[in-house]
Design an enzyme around this catalytic site. Sequence first.
Site, PDB file in Angstrom:
ATOM      1  N   GLU A 125       0.826  -1.209   0.000  1.00 43.73           N
ATOM      2  CA  GLU A 125       0.000   0.000   0.000  1.00 43.73           C
ATOM      3  C   GLU A 125       0.865   1.266   0.000  1.00 43.73           C
ATOM      4  OE1 GLU A 125      -3.738   1.690   2.550  1.00 43.73           O
ATOM      5  OE2 GLU A 125      -3.822  -0.459   2.101  1.00 43.73           O
ATOM      6  N   TYR A 170      -7.009   4.249  -8.863  1.00 49.47           N
ATOM      7  CA  TYR A 170      -6.415   3.996  -7.549  1.00 49.47           C
ATOM      8  C   TYR A 170      -5.287   2.984  -7.708  1.00 49.47           C
ATOM      9  CZ  TYR A 170      -5.828   2.563  -2.715  1.00 49.47           C
ATOM     10  OH  TYR A 170      -5.295   2.289  -1.486  1.00 49.47           O
ATOM     11  N   GLU A 194      -1.283   1.457  -6.334  1.00 47.63           N
ATOM     12  CA  GLU A 194      -0.307   1.299  -5.262  1.00 47.63           C
ATOM     13  C   GLU A 194       0.951   0.654  -5.833  1.00 47.63           C
ATOM     14  OE1 GLU A 194      -1.991  -1.258  -2.351  1.00 47.63           O
ATOM     15  OE2 GLU A 194      -3.814  -0.078  -2.092  1.00 47.63           O
ATOM     16  N   HIS A 237      -1.607  -7.940  -2.275  1.00 40.86           N
ATOM     17  CA  HIS A 237      -2.551  -7.035  -1.614  1.00 40.86           C
ATOM     18  C   HIS A 237      -3.869  -7.151  -2.353  1.00 40.86           C
ATOM     19  CE1 HIS A 237      -3.816  -2.807  -0.018  1.00 40.86           C
ATOM     20  NE2 HIS A 237      -4.362  -3.797   0.659  1.00 40.86           N
ATOM     21  N   ASP A 240      -0.813  -8.529   2.425  1.00 37.18           N
ATOM     22  CA  ASP A 240      -2.155  -8.319   2.973  1.00 37.18           C
ATOM     23  C   ASP A 240      -3.139  -9.119   2.139  1.00 37.18           C
ATOM     24  OD1 ASP A 240      -4.556  -7.469   3.935  1.00 37.18           O
ATOM     25  OD2 ASP A 240      -4.225  -5.337   3.599  1.00 37.18           O
ATOM     26  N   ASP A 264      -3.266 -10.320   7.317  1.00 41.94           N
ATOM     27  CA  ASP A 264      -1.928 -10.431   6.708  1.00 41.94           C
ATOM     28  C   ASP A 264      -1.376 -11.838   6.925  1.00 41.94           C
ATOM     29  OD1 ASP A 264      -1.285  -7.284   6.278  1.00 41.94           O
ATOM     30  OD2 ASP A 264      -2.423  -7.638   8.103  1.00 41.94           O
ATOM     31  N   HIS A 295      -2.213  -1.920  10.366  1.00 43.68           N
ATOM     32  CA  HIS A 295      -1.758  -3.313  10.328  1.00 43.68           C
ATOM     33  C   HIS A 295      -0.444  -3.462  11.085  1.00 43.68           C
ATOM     34  CE1 HIS A 295      -4.284  -4.944   6.863  1.00 43.68           C
ATOM     35  NE2 HIS A 295      -4.555  -3.655   6.849  1.00 43.68           N
TER      36      HIS A 295
END
Length: 645
Positions: free
Chosen positions: A392, A432, A434, A484, A518, A562, A602
């Site tokens: 992230e 969006y 990452e 993720h 994650d 995770d 996290h």
Amino acid sequence: MKIAAFNVQKLEWTKVNKKGVRDNIIKIISRYSVVLLVEVTDKSGEAMDLLRKHLNAYGDNRSNPYGMLCSEPLGPEGHKEKFVYFYRKKEVEIIQSHQKGENAEDVITRQPFMVLLNCSNTVVKDLVLIPVHTKPSNAEAELNALHDVVEGAREMWQTDNIMILGDFNADEPYLSNEQKEALRISSARYHWLIDDDVNTTTSNKTQNTYDRIVVYGESMLEAIVPDSAKAYNFEEELNLTQEKALSVSDHYPVEVELKVELKAEPEVELMMELKVKPEVELEVELEVELEVEPEVELEVEPELELKVKPEVELEVEPEVELEEQMEKLMMEQKAQRNRNPVRPSTGGRPPVKMKIAAFNVKRLGWTKVNKEGVLDNIIKIVSRYSVVLLVEVMDVSGVAMETFLTHLNDYGDNRSNRYGMRCSEPLGQNRYKEKFVYFYRKKEVQILDSYQYGGKDVLTRKPFVLLLNCPKTVLQDLVLIPVHTKPSNAEAELNALHDVVEDVREKWQNDNIMILGDFNADGDSLSKRKKEKLRISSAPYHWLIDDDVDTTTSNKTQNTYDRIVVYGESMLEAIVPDSAKAYNFKRELNLTQEKTQSVSDHYPVEVELEVKLMMDQMAQCKRNPVRPSTGGRPQGAQKKKRRGA
């Protein structure tokens, strides 16, 4: 204490009079203490009266009924709608309401019908709700104008406990990310709770975050239960077909939970605060007691090499196995270590431990890296590891990560045992995006190869895979596959990872594979039953992080999102037993809850690889086994093959 906003798409008599549709709407509303309905096109009010009647006849609502408050029809002729609030009368009291007036200069299509609530069971007590339904083609201007509405509410009711909620149309094609970030309600005191990658639409053909919840001020943000802001996917939760879901609405509700005020006796409150699972508490205490601090890594100096004293003779029976000989040797070594403790490593020489971790640092970008206190804590965490995957990371330009690397390598022993960095491109299926970012100690690890996986579009962020050489471990080479998942798509994405593994095995002819990151493999995202049916839950995969390990920093949640998963028996044997865990940096760094969550929501998950030091000693023991004393009896002990670790 859940609050929601729900665009029910032209809610009027036709929908309310269809029993199947009405029943599903009632089930959705009944989740909440307060719910704002948007796009209500019921001019007469008869449909809403009928809905409330059936709502209060449903299940537990009979003993905890809803009240209702409606605005006048708002908007241009031919497109008038109402804002309608349903609220549980035992939990919420409406103190006052206010309809913002219209004038020729107003840019807001439907002026907000604001309410001031008393929520006596929550930590905020009083709360202002400002409803929103923008005209799509005018979304940017209307959202900017909401700042003036907020200032008006603050002056009128003298409170900063303000929540803006509804259908913002705050996504493509109506609002770009750049336009959103430039809004006045995107400035410092406003907090957007629904993330940009949350799909609030029911159609299989769209994936947009039109519906939002925004709160004003730090106190209001503190009153929100962490990780409670989300879209409620009623299609999945109520097990509806796509057709039935669309008959309810083309939007999902967005919801959030307020912290409640505990009214127990002081002794009871203390008990509640201290209450943890006994077995988890015991395990944590043992780990804390036995764990060597990261700065005090142990290195065996040549002059302190651990050997069995010549005078120590191990008396064993002829049939004693070689394993028992080695066990006695290791016990003697341990006793010698106690007599001659190894001094801590200085000067950055390679440590005995080889730790690998994955850490979702929650929107890691320039804002976090530029906050000194937050930066320092992230650096302390990263410095525990030989290799760490950060998840992230939202640093499009790469400037934040370069800055972080500079500060990381200027910290303590990192100056002499420096980190390298390898970043993916920004990844994601829409705007969006990452990055996956790896940090690795260059004296301990070498990156042999990397590649960006290109198959399986079901994966929201396709893995950026690394092949490492770890010469000090028993593995030598190791493949890392980062993960993720999108929470609402976790099951499909985790199933697709099997194909990634097979692709890697064929590409690099290597079975030393670790999947980490994650997974969103718990809670609403993935049930235990679904987890057990995953392709990566069958042999030869091994999940190292147990289901009862909490990888979240919030005091209100306990989920194992995770994970670390390894492929094959050889890979499993290379793991130090009981080393896989979540690193609770709140406790270890002695942080407050606020400072902990400023780092992330996290905890990192970590694991330790077997290093050559011990394995080389075992090999030497095999070559030159300790001869058992026979006491005059003939030597005849049979060697047996060593079992797996």
